[in-house]
Design an enzyme around this catalytic site. Structure first.
Site, mmCIF file in Angstrom:
data_model
loop_
_atom_site.group_PDB
_atom_site.id
_atom_site.type_symbol
_atom_site.label_atom_id
_atom_site.label_comp_id
_atom_site.label_asym_id
_atom_site.label_seq_id
_atom_site.Cartn_x
_atom_site.Cartn_y
_atom_site.Cartn_z
ATOM 1 C CE1 TYR A 429 -48.844 32.354 3.013
ATOM 2 C CE2 TYR A 429 -48.188 30.500 1.641
ATOM 3 C CZ TYR A 429 -47.988 31.797 2.085
ATOM 4 O OH TYR A 429 -46.937 32.541 1.594
ATOM 5 C CB CYS A 430 -55.250 33.416 3.319
ATOM 6 S SG CYS A 430 -56.342 32.788 4.615
ATOM 7 N NE ARG A 431 -55.238 38.969 8.608
ATOM 8 C CZ ARG A 431 -55.531 39.034 9.918
ATOM 9 N NH1 ARG A 431 -54.562 39.069 10.812
ATOM 10 N NH2 ARG A 431 -56.780 39.080 10.320
ATOM 11 N N GLY A 433 -56.485 31.735 7.465
ATOM 12 C CA GLY A 433 -57.111 30.473 7.083
ATOM 13 C C GLY A 433 -58.474 30.574 6.444
ATOM 14 C CE1 TYR A 458 -45.686 35.392 6.144
ATOM 15 C CE2 TYR A 458 -46.805 37.046 7.479
ATOM 16 C CZ TYR A 458 -45.662 36.591 6.848
ATOM 17 O OH TYR A 458 -44.517 37.321 6.899
#
Length: 470
Positions: A429-431, A433, A458
């Protein structure tokens, strides 16, 4: 006088065409590698580009100054300030002028006064613009390059971080403090026309507004609120973003002179057969620029996915090796744009391309995929066997992350791939996607079998009120 701004969103790079309409003489300030937009606009306005002006040796894009000199005979105007190791080498092969503080350039009624403004780099100069016909003794604008941005100033740490100039960060930060005193002494009405906008890694808090004034920056720019040198240096060096790895190469390319575009070959369209796929894998990198959703469902095993959007150049600079042949999967209409973007950062070895529709003809053993999952699906996994991977930057991670997650920024993932387990599912995951989708393609290319990308990242997890670790 004629003044036109050009902006490359992928690079967050601004350049300028300035000319005298009476005499037809014009110059371009900090040109990008693709000079066609400047030539087209100059022709339309009845102007001749007679000079290319550089504020400094750029680290984030390939300069078009050499292209200007070779194509239209433009005189190269570059800084002669700073130490010998940071002077442009290639200009000796073309008509050129090395500039010192206080020098003047004239293009008809347009006058430029050179100001040495070190801080971002030691050789950095800015150009103070006068309209000789309307206000010959009143400055109109400052082409500030990477010295002063809207709401920020140029970072002083790049030479140390990417070029190995030990101890230069603090020395340049102190030079920046004194350069800003000179900036603040300019008349408040002077327009500030920088070389970058929001999204550039050449500063840490660049504004999205294209221009400003000296007076406004004196009121709101954080860097101009400091009057103590030591406090300023500490504030300027704190919180600078990670420097993209390709910056070191760009510095050298722009110092010695980039290859001319006429020396490069355009990629050939090819049929994507089984034999071609084997040849591609054996000879270079397969770069797929489709949207992440399409790539996740079906892609060529071993390929890297960097979707074609405004972040493409940034991640290509981080992740695409410059010394490896590139095989491109892209639609025919997209190929010229992708090629231009890659060449803007010196990735010149794109040898061939095939349309993504060709993937439908390949055998299933040549094809790979990964899963998209929702935060609701991920929630039960945080105490299970799924390996959670956070690929955000260090500052984002420090503000909070999923419980039990491991942290490897996307830019460092390939170098850390041996730390990723192969006997467990990996959920990345990131901020929001986007970066995690690129990471998913890297994980699959390195043979991680069960890869899952959390949609919404996130931010979606946080909106659901799910647990977060500080």
């Amino acid at each position: 006088m004629y003044l036109r701004r050009f902006y490359d969103e992928g690079l967050a790079h601004a350049s300028y065409l300035v000319g005298c309409q009476e005499t037809g003489e014009a110059c371009v300030i900090d040109p990008g590698r693709d000079i066609e937009p400047y030539l087209w606009q100059a022709k339309r306005e009845g102007l001749r580009i007679v000079a290319a002006l550089e504020t400094h040796i750029h680290a984030d894009f390939v300069s078009g100054a050499r292209e200007m000199a070779a194509r239209v005979g433009a005189t190269l105007c570059v800084s002669d300030e700073g130490p010998p190791e940071w002077k442009s080498d290639y200009v000796k092969d073309y008509p050129h002028q090395r500039l010192k503080d206080g020098d003047e350039l004239r293009f008809g009624h347009v006058r430029m006064v050179v100001l040495h403004t070190p801080g971002h780099t030691p050789e950095h100069v800015s150009y103070l613009l006068y309209d000789g016909k309307a206000s010959p003794h009143v400055p109109m604008a400052l082409f500030s390059g990477d010295f002063v941005f809207v709401g920020d100033v140029g970072r002083p740490d790049l030479l140390e971080r990417v070029a190995g100039a030990r101890g230069s960060s603090e020395a340049l930060a102190r030079q920046m403090f004194h350069s800003l005193r000179r900036f603040a002494a300019l008349p408040d009405h002077v327009q500030v026309l920088p070389a970058h906008g929001a999204g550039s890694a050449c500063g840490k808090a660049l504004g999205a507004v294209p221009s400003s004034t000296v007076g406004y920056e004196k009121l709101v720019n954080w860097a101009l609120q400091h009057h103590d040198e030591d406090a300023f240096v500490q504030a300027l060096l704190a919180g600078q973003p990670e420097a993209p790895t390709y910056f070191a190469r760009m510095k050298q390319v722009n110092k010695v002179g980039p290859r001319l575009l006429a020396q490069l070959s355009d990629p050939e369209p090819v049929e994507l057969t089984h034999a071609r796929v084997r040849a591609w894998r054996a000879s270079g990198l397969v770069l797929d620029v489709r949207p992440a959703d399409a790539f996740a469902k079906r892609h060529l095993a071993g390929s890297l996915n960097i979707p074609w959007n405004k972040s493409f150049v940034t991640w290509a600079g981080w992740l695409v090796p410059v010394d490896t042949p590139i095989h491109l999967l892209a639609g025919e209409a997209t190929v010229p744009e992708v090629l231009r973007a890659l060449r803007s950062i010196g990735i010149d070895d794109v040898v061939d391309w095939a349309p993504p529709t060709a993937l439908e003809q390949l055998a299933e053993e040549e094809i790979s995929s990964y899963a998209h999952v929702s935060p609701e699906e991920v929630r039960p996994w945080i105490d299970g066997d799924v390996w959670l991977l956070d690929v955000r930057n260090d500052d984002e991670w420090a503000l909070g992350h999923l419980p039990h997650a491991r942290h490897v920024p996307l830019a460092k993932l390939s170098a850390s791939i041996s730390d990723v387990p192969r006997d467990r599912p990996v959920c990345v995951y990131c901020r929001t996607g986007g970066r995690s989708a690129i990471a998913a393609s890297i994980l699959r290319a390195h043979g991680i079998a069960d890869v899952r990308n959390m949609l919404g990242g996130y931010e979606a997890w946080r909106r659901h009120g799910f647990p977060i670790e500080p």
